[in-house]
Scaffold this active site. Sequence first.
Site, PDB file in Angstrom:
ATOM      1  CE  LYS A  13     104.647 -19.722  21.993  1.00  0.00           C
ATOM      2  NZ  LYS A  13     103.363 -19.851  21.239  1.00  0.00           N
ATOM      3  NE  ARG A  88     101.961 -14.248  25.424  1.00  0.00           N
ATOM      4  CZ  ARG A  88     102.138 -15.554  25.583  1.00  0.00           C
ATOM      5  NH1 ARG A  88     103.184 -16.028  26.193  1.00  0.00           N
ATOM      6  NH2 ARG A  88     101.232 -16.381  25.116  1.00  0.00           N
ATOM      7  NE  ARG A 127      97.074 -26.117  23.940  1.00  0.00           N
ATOM      8  CZ  ARG A 127      97.770 -24.992  23.978  1.00  0.00           C
ATOM      9  NH1 ARG A 127      99.071 -25.008  23.726  1.00  0.00           N
ATOM     10  NH2 ARG A 127      97.181 -23.847  24.222  1.00  0.00           N
ATOM     11  NE  ARG A 160      96.796 -23.408  27.835  1.00  0.00           N
ATOM     12  CZ  ARG A 160      97.837 -22.870  27.212  1.00  0.00           C
ATOM     13  NH1 ARG A 160      98.927 -23.598  27.000  1.00  0.00           N
ATOM     14  NH2 ARG A 160      97.805 -21.626  26.807  1.00  0.00           N
ATOM     15  NE  ARG A 171      95.833 -18.437  24.180  1.00  0.00           N
ATOM     16  CZ  ARG A 171      95.908 -19.758  24.028  1.00  0.00           C
ATOM     17  NH1 ARG A 171      94.826 -20.503  24.048  1.00  0.00           N
ATOM     18  NH2 ARG A 171      97.074 -20.330  23.861  1.00  0.00           N
TER      19      ARG A 171
HETATM   20  P1  AP5 Z   1     101.765 -26.337  21.653  1.00  0.00           P
HETATM   21  O1  AP5 Z   1     103.135 -26.898  21.561  1.00  0.00           O
HETATM   22  O2  AP5 Z   1     101.026 -26.493  22.931  1.00  0.00           O
HETATM   23  O3  AP5 Z   1     101.749 -24.799  21.169  1.00  0.00           O
HETATM   24  P2  AP5 Z   1     102.312 -23.484  21.857  1.00  0.00           P
HETATM   25  O4  AP5 Z   1     102.930 -22.673  20.793  1.00  0.00           O
HETATM   26  O5  AP5 Z   1     103.143 -23.823  23.046  1.00  0.00           O
HETATM   27  O6  AP5 Z   1     100.938 -22.820  22.278  1.00  0.00           O
HETATM   28  P3  AP5 Z   1     100.459 -22.098  23.609  1.00  0.00           P
HETATM   29  O7  AP5 Z   1      98.967 -21.919  23.436  1.00  0.00           O
HETATM   30  O8  AP5 Z   1     100.885 -22.823  24.844  1.00  0.00           O
HETATM   31  O9  AP5 Z   1     101.153 -20.754  23.518  1.00  0.00           O
HETATM   32  P4  AP5 Z   1     100.690 -19.442  24.081  1.00  0.00           P
HETATM   33  O10 AP5 Z   1     101.855 -18.611  23.759  1.00  0.00           O
HETATM   34  O11 AP5 Z   1      99.395 -18.934  23.609  1.00  0.00           O
HETATM   35  O12 AP5 Z   1     100.369 -19.764  25.629  1.00  0.00           O
HETATM   36  P5  AP5 Z   1     101.233 -19.631  26.942  1.00  0.00           P
HETATM   37  O13 AP5 Z   1     101.047 -20.865  27.709  1.00  0.00           O
HETATM   38  O14 AP5 Z   1     102.603 -19.132  26.665  1.00  0.00           O
HETATM   39  O15 AP5 Z   1     100.918 -27.013  20.446  1.00  0.00           O
HETATM   40  C1  AP5 Z   1      99.553 -26.689  20.252  1.00  0.00           C
HETATM   41  C2  AP5 Z   1      98.812 -27.957  19.745  1.00  0.00           C
HETATM   42  O16 AP5 Z   1      99.309 -28.308  18.457  1.00  0.00           O
HETATM   43  C3  AP5 Z   1      98.986 -29.197  20.637  1.00  0.00           C
HETATM   44  O17 AP5 Z   1      97.787 -29.909  20.614  1.00  0.00           O
HETATM   45  C4  AP5 Z   1     100.100 -29.994  19.931  1.00  0.00           C
HETATM   46  O18 AP5 Z   1      99.987 -31.386  20.171  1.00  0.00           O
HETATM   47  C5  AP5 Z   1      99.833 -29.645  18.466  1.00  0.00           C
HETATM   48  N1  AP5 Z   1     101.044 -29.601  17.629  1.00  0.00           N
HETATM   49  C6  AP5 Z   1     102.245 -29.042  17.963  1.00  0.00           C
HETATM   50  N2  AP5 Z   1     103.106 -29.141  16.928  1.00  0.00           N
HETATM   51  C7  AP5 Z   1     102.430 -29.778  15.929  1.00  0.00           C
HETATM   52  C8  AP5 Z   1     102.778 -30.158  14.593  1.00  0.00           C
HETATM   53  N3  AP5 Z   1     104.010 -29.918  14.074  1.00  0.00           N
HETATM   54  N4  AP5 Z   1     101.837 -30.766  13.828  1.00  0.00           N
HETATM   55  C9  AP5 Z   1     100.586 -31.008  14.330  1.00  0.00           C
HETATM   56  N5  AP5 Z   1     100.187 -30.678  15.587  1.00  0.00           N
HETATM   57  C10 AP5 Z   1     101.112 -30.059  16.368  1.00  0.00           C
HETATM   58  O19 AP5 Z   1     100.476 -18.417  27.675  1.00  0.00           O
HETATM   59  C11 AP5 Z   1      99.164 -18.556  28.167  1.00  0.00           C
HETATM   60  C12 AP5 Z   1      98.692 -17.237  28.749  1.00  0.00           C
HETATM   61  O20 AP5 Z   1      99.523 -16.863  29.870  1.00  0.00           O
HETATM   62  C13 AP5 Z   1      98.738 -16.027  27.818  1.00  0.00           C
HETATM   63  O21 AP5 Z   1      97.598 -15.940  26.989  1.00  0.00           O
HETATM   64  C14 AP5 Z   1      98.815 -14.877  28.832  1.00  0.00           C
HETATM   65  O22 AP5 Z   1      97.564 -14.638  29.409  1.00  0.00           O
HETATM   66  C15 AP5 Z   1      99.732 -15.443  29.898  1.00  0.00           C
HETATM   67  N6  AP5 Z   1     101.150 -15.160  29.656  1.00  0.00           N
HETATM   68  C16 AP5 Z   1     102.133 -16.088  29.410  1.00  0.00           C
HETATM   69  N7  AP5 Z   1     103.320 -15.479  29.217  1.00  0.00           N
HETATM   70  C17 AP5 Z   1     103.093 -14.155  29.335  1.00  0.00           C
HETATM   71  C18 AP5 Z   1     103.911 -13.001  29.201  1.00  0.00           C
HETATM   72  N8  AP5 Z   1     105.211 -13.108  28.885  1.00  0.00           N
HETATM   73  N9  AP5 Z   1     103.346 -11.791  29.377  1.00  0.00           N
HETATM   74  C19 AP5 Z   1     102.044 -11.657  29.696  1.00  0.00           C
HETATM   75  N10 AP5 Z   1     101.195 -12.701  29.823  1.00  0.00           N
HETATM   76  C20 AP5 Z   1     101.710 -13.951  29.630  1.00  0.00           C
END
Ligand code: AP5
Length: 217
Positions: A13, A88, A127, A160, A171
């Site tokens: 994402k 979420r 990552r 991270r 997660r």
């Molecule tokens: P990346 O693009 O970083 O993936 P992502 O989908 O953004 O993953 P996240 O882990 O950031 O999502 P998340 O939803 O778990 O965490 P968030 O920060 O929102 O890509 C991942 C890896 O793959 C990278 O190394 C990249 O280079 C590689 N890659 C990407 N595309 C590729 C491809 N096509 N081919 C090969 N490699 C590729 O949330 C974190 C925490 O915050 C949550 O756990 C929760 O505690 C809290 N939180 C956030 N939002 C809320 C909410 N709305 N409600 C409650 N708690 C929340």
Amino acid sequence: MRLVLLGPPGAGKGTQAVELKQALGIPHISTGEMLRAAIAAGTPVGLKAKELVESGRLVPDEMIGEIVEQRLAQTDAAGGFLLDGFPRTVGQAGILDKTLVPLGARLDAVLYMMLDDAAIMERLSGRRTCAACGSPTHVTGARSKKEGTCERCGGRLVQREDDREEVVARRVQVYREQTEPLVEHYRRRGLLREVPAAGSVETVQRRMLAAVQGSGS
Ligand code: AP5
């Protein structure tokens, strides 16, 4: 356009948002990034969120709803936005609907990035994230000219706290239990666009843009 990025942790994402926000000229609003910034700054929200985020649990709906409501009221979001990581839960989807009413706005599409568990683990365990700008990269991708630094801003690349293996497993479980019901929720409303997230970044990018273009307005 008003878009939501939905998908499991590591689906890509954040990676896709970097290109999409430029292509569409809309701000990328990542609740994960906002929470990590609050934790790093030691704000009252950050202090409450730290333990939950770093152990892979969700912060309460009301807390995140308030943060998003304030962010969407800012002028740069008036013409559209790309929400990443929110909503979420089904409760958060209701909060988003209520937030949009006074703004006279509605969602155009929910882009659902689909990826299997093995690929999720592979992407997250490798990552590295820029400590300065938050951009994600991967240890297997030779994308940084200088090892250990961000190719976009030169910041330091770090792992991270919630990318440790045992936290990733939680997660994914939290995603399946609390977030996946949103797939049917938005499908029923006719907003869901399915995008297979396996394949190269460029391939997925083309699929994302095609999905957006098929969403009208
Ligand atoms: P990346 O693009 O970083 O993936 P992502 O989908 O953004 O993953 P996240 O882990 O950031 O999502 P998340 O939803 O778990 O965490 P968030 O920060 O929102 O890509 C991942 C890896 O793959 C990278 O190394 C990249 O280079 C590689 N890659 C990407 N595309 C590729 C491809 N096509 N081919 C090969 N490699 C590729 O949330 C974190 C925490 O915050 C949550 O756990 C929760 O505690 C809290 N939180 C956030 N939002 C809320 C909410 N709305 N409600 C409650 N708690 C929340």
